[in-house]
Design a protein around this motif. Sequence first.
Motif, mmCIF file in Angstrom:
data_model
loop_
_atom_site.group_PDB
_atom_site.id
_atom_site.type_symbol
_atom_site.label_atom_id
_atom_site.label_comp_id
_atom_site.label_asym_id
_atom_site.label_seq_id
_atom_site.Cartn_x
_atom_site.Cartn_y
_atom_site.Cartn_z
ATOM 1 N N CYS A 36 0.848 -0.991 0.273
ATOM 2 C CA CYS A 36 0.127 0.031 -0.070
ATOM 3 C C CYS A 36 0.867 1.182 0.069
ATOM 4 C CB CYS A 36 -0.824 0.087 1.347
ATOM 5 S SG CYS A 36 -2.305 0.967 1.145
ATOM 6 N N THR A 101 -9.666 0.365 2.180
ATOM 7 C CA THR A 101 -10.515 -0.083 0.842
ATOM 8 C C THR A 101 -10.952 1.300 0.101
ATOM 9 O OG1 THR A 101 -10.895 -2.278 1.548
ATOM 10 C CG2 THR A 101 -12.258 -1.438 -0.657
ATOM 11 N N MET A 104 -8.171 3.579 -1.155
ATOM 12 C CA MET A 104 -7.504 3.265 -2.499
ATOM 13 C C MET A 104 -8.384 3.217 -3.618
ATOM 14 S SD MET A 104 -5.404 -0.004 -1.031
ATOM 15 C CE MET A 104 -4.438 -0.637 -2.452
ATOM 16 N N VAL A 105 -9.582 2.899 -3.568
ATOM 17 C CA VAL A 105 -10.544 3.496 -4.572
ATOM 18 C C VAL A 105 -10.509 4.827 -4.985
ATOM 19 C CG1 VAL A 105 -13.072 3.287 -5.273
ATOM 20 C CG2 VAL A 105 -11.979 1.286 -4.101
ATOM 21 N N CYS A 108 -7.298 5.365 -7.017
ATOM 22 C CA CYS A 108 -7.599 4.841 -8.273
ATOM 23 C C CYS A 108 -8.223 5.669 -9.520
ATOM 24 C CB CYS A 108 -8.107 3.683 -8.105
ATOM 25 S SG CYS A 108 -8.335 2.777 -9.702
ATOM 26 N N THR A 196 -3.616 -0.383 -8.642
ATOM 27 C CA THR A 196 -4.348 -0.046 -7.504
ATOM 28 C C THR A 196 -5.238 -1.403 -7.234
ATOM 29 O OG1 THR A 196 -4.442 2.288 -7.823
ATOM 30 C CG2 THR A 196 -5.977 1.447 -6.341
ATOM 31 N N LEU A 200 -5.031 -3.487 -3.746
ATOM 32 C CA LEU A 200 -6.371 -3.895 -3.152
ATOM 33 C C LEU A 200 -6.394 -5.030 -2.713
ATOM 34 C CD1 LEU A 200 -8.739 -2.269 -1.884
ATOM 35 C CD2 LEU A 200 -9.950 -2.488 -4.352
ATOM 36 N N VAL A 203 -4.239 -6.062 0.024
ATOM 37 C CA VAL A 203 -4.751 -5.446 1.402
ATOM 38 C C VAL A 203 -5.936 -6.043 1.843
ATOM 39 C CG1 VAL A 203 -5.930 -3.375 2.351
ATOM 40 C CG2 VAL A 203 -3.768 -3.004 0.748
ATOM 41 N N ARG A 204 -6.822 -6.732 0.927
ATOM 42 C CA ARG A 204 -8.075 -7.222 1.564
ATOM 43 C C ARG A 204 -7.776 -8.702 2.100
ATOM 44 N NH1 ARG A 204 -13.035 -4.350 1.875
ATOM 45 N NH2 ARG A 204 -13.906 -6.556 1.568
#
Length: 418
Positions: A36, A101, A104-105, A108, A196, A200, A203-204
């Motif tokens: 990240c 989350t 990061m969205v 992006c 991204t 992502l 990260v999840r």
Amino acid sequence: MTTFETDAVSQTPRGEAARTSEQPVRWSVPLALLACVLLAFFDKISIAALFSDEQFQQAMGIGFDTTRLGLLMSVFLLSYGFSSVFLSGLGDRIAPVKLLTGMMVVWCVLMALMGITHSYAGMMALRILLGIAEGPLFPLAFAIIRHAFPARLQARATMMWLLGTPLGAAIGFPLSIWLLNAFGWQSTFFTMALLTLPVLALVRIGLRHVRMQPARGRETASADERRTARRELFASPHFWMICVFNIAFLTYLWGINGWLPGYLIKGKGIHLEHAGWMSSLPFIAMLLGEAIGAWLSDRMDRRALACFISMAGAAAGLALVLNLSGPLPTIAAMSFSTFMWGVGAPNIFALLAKATRPGVSATAGGIFNGLGNFAGALSPVVMGALIAFTHSMDSGLLFLVAIAALGCALLLPLLTRY
């Protein structure tokens, strides 16, 4: 994951002793945070590679206007620092996976929009929004590591995700330049947006077990409790001492990042063809310092002492540089200085964890990180002004030595407590 409460006297995480085989340490957490931080650093620096590109200048309608180009980086840093201070408290209220989350969205979408923007004002607005969206990342990473790892492992876990910054510089600049030359300026933004998606997913997966519970096992803390914890934080002289020390700590980092190649060339007369590879050696030493410092400090658990030795060693190395001549002795002394600085990098976050309560981890980390970056970002400007006023490159390094000495003095009252 285990919840850690801090005893007001001993500053020892109570939850550490309760860790069982059913509650393992998960190193996937700092690895996910590393990915990240790498992505965020790519997003941060990608625009710097475009400043000399004529097509980008024409698309923005500004030509080679260095002031306006520089502002694209400056506005990001200002909004980043603002967001780190004022929005990091979200990390104490929102589940970390959900918050990361969402962040990061937004990154992006913003990077994709930068790729289709043909307006300087539009690019400025998007850079400001990117700074706001990235500001809570470091405080949130600090809070996650504090809740997911026992105190004896926190420096090593912190070191793992902090490596995203120097690795981001080492990888991000060449990647951006290659994309620019091969596919044009817009490809740099679109590529960062696409990157991204796999990050992502990491990260999840990596943070899926993290459960940051408030003290005493309750799922939510009342507004009164949060206000009380924040009041205690703001009234703590030790917290503010650590924040000011971090200003000195980051002043060194930004000063070295901004002036090291120029100092080697102009101040020490090292030929340009040698300065390129030589200027990378101190940063390799810094990486080694971070790894070794994290391991040693976790074994000793003397966070304030580790930070003190780190800053004192960095200052001593710079003082030695001022009194040496010749390429190899100069670069060796500079590498010793940056190595010693690296020793303190993971420890300063561990020191902050020992001096603050878990319930306000993200708030404390945000103020700590935001103030440090606000002031530290001024270091290259101050050093440049000193060099111009004195007509000596050495004056810039003397400024860093003085700031490092001040930082050491601030830690003296904390050496026996933390």
